[in-house]
Design a protein around this motif. Structure first.
Motif, short mmCIF file in Angstrom:
data_model
loop_
_atom_site.label_atom_id
_atom_site.label_comp_id
_atom_site.label_asym_id
_atom_site.label_seq_id
_atom_site.Cartn_x
_atom_site.Cartn_y
_atom_site.Cartn_z
N LEU A 1 6.77 -6.97 0.69
CA LEU A 1 5.36 -7.36 0.70
C LEU A 1 4.84 -7.48 2.13
O LEU A 1 3.70 -7.09 2.43
CB LEU A 1 5.18 -8.69 -0.04
CG LEU A 1 5.38 -8.63 -1.55
CD1 LEU A 1 5.40 -10.04 -2.13
CD2 LEU A 1 4.28 -7.80 -2.21
N VAL B 1 -1.42 -10.83 2.01
CA VAL B 1 -0.44 -11.41 1.10
C VAL B 1 -0.41 -12.91 1.35
O VAL B 1 0.01 -13.37 2.41
CB VAL B 1 0.96 -10.79 1.31
CG1 VAL B 1 1.97 -11.46 0.39
CG2 VAL B 1 0.92 -9.29 1.05
N VAL C 1 -2.03 -11.08 -3.74
CA VAL C 1 -2.35 -9.95 -2.86
C VAL C 1 -3.81 -9.60 -3.06
O VAL C 1 -4.26 -9.34 -4.18
CB VAL C 1 -1.45 -8.74 -3.17
CG1 VAL C 1 -1.83 -7.56 -2.26
CG2 VAL C 1 0.02 -9.09 -3.00
#
Length: 310
Positions: free
Chosen positions: A286, A297, A307
């Motif tokens: 991520l 994020v 997100v």
């Protein structure tokens, strides 16, 4: 006897055994019940394990109800009998009883390699479950949840079949993938040789190496080229994508994480991703996406990540 019935009986036994006036005769009857079918003992052990897993949780309605059910000489009415079974069959809508009672399962974030009795190699992806049904005439895997990879041992006398509620995939060679997708379809991807993919009410299609077919509402789509060049990279702990929608990548990462990974596919628009990510470190994956794409994020807790576009 169905998995749901076995779970209900196990719940009844545990409810009775936790009462202070349980008799020796009832304990002996319980032992006989456990020995009568291997699935009985499995249900009891998994139910006890789940009961123990509630201990670190804060008081919630489900746990309060269970504590009351197990309290000696308390709430002995019909509402208590089978409370654990109802909880396990529908607790928060997360697991179905057949999945919980599956022959082989993996937890979220876990992958497992299994050697079947015929020598075939089986791998289960994260949060997957399968029943194994081999006899003298055929070899059947019932995929109840998630995704599997199989390298089939040759046995001309016993076909090797993977089944879901959408249809079946019969090996005509060796290696292939079967996935129960989030949208309810079944995706069959062939890595080597070929597979006969058949819906519930049709002749089906032959899928060659490098192709896939989708089973939807009991019908198989025509075979088509597999998107991406390494569809079984997950068996090596990798997610390899080539110009894939970001929402698809996030959905895959979410399947390896406990808790929630929230995002709005429409808000993310046409963002696409190419790259290689480690499935065992979704947090790093991520972060890499945030470094290379116009997204943010946000980690609120270990169990909630959101997100959003930046």
């Amino acid at each position: 006897m169905s998995s749901e019935q076995i779970i209900q009986q196990a719940a009844n036994w545990l409810t009775r055994l936790h009462d202070e006036d349980v008799t020796d005769a009832e304990r002996q009857a319980f032992n006989r019940w456990c020995q009568a079918d291997p699935r009985h003992a499995v249900a009891i052990e998994r139910m006890r394990s789940l009961w123990g897993s509630f201990e670190p949780l804060p008081a919630r309605p489900a746990r309060v109800a269970l504590n009351r059910a197990f309290a000696p000489r308390r709430a002995r009415g019909a509402q208590v009998v089978g409370l654990l079974g109802m909880l396990l069959c529908g607790w928060l809508g997360v697991e179905r009883a057949p999945v919980w009672m599956a022959d082989q399962r993996t937890a979220v974030g876990e992958r497992r390699q299994i050697v079947l009795e015929d020598g075939s190699q089986l791998q289960l992806n994260s949060n997957s479950a399968v029943d194994v049904k081999f006899d003298g005439h055929q070899r059947v895997l019932e995929l109840l949840q998630g995704e599997l990879w199989v390298d089939v041992a040759k046995d001309a006398q016993r076909p090797f079949v993977v089944r879901t509620d959408q249809g079946s995939a019969t090996a005509l060679g060796t290696r292939y993938l079967v996935k129960r997708a989030a949208d309810g379809t079944t995706v069959v991807t062939v890595i080597e040789s070929s597979v006969a993919v058949k819906g519930a009410a049709e002749e089906g299609v032959k899928v060659m190496a490098g192709q896939r077919a989708i089973l939807d509402h009991g019908h198989a789509t025509p075979a088509q080229a597999t998107p991406g060049s390494d569809p079984d990279a997950w068996t090596r702990g990798l997610l390899k994508v080539n110009d894939q929608p970001l929402s698809d990548v996030l959905q895959t990462l979410a399947s390896y994480r406990h808790g929630l990974l929230r995002f709005d596919p429409q808000a993310l628009g046409d963002l696409r991703v190419s790259g290689v990510f480690k499935l065992d470190d979704t947090t790093a994956a991520l972060a890499a996406l945030a470094d290379n794409l116009p997204i943010q994020v946000q980690t609120f807790t270990d169990l909630l990540v959101v997100v959003t576009p930046r």
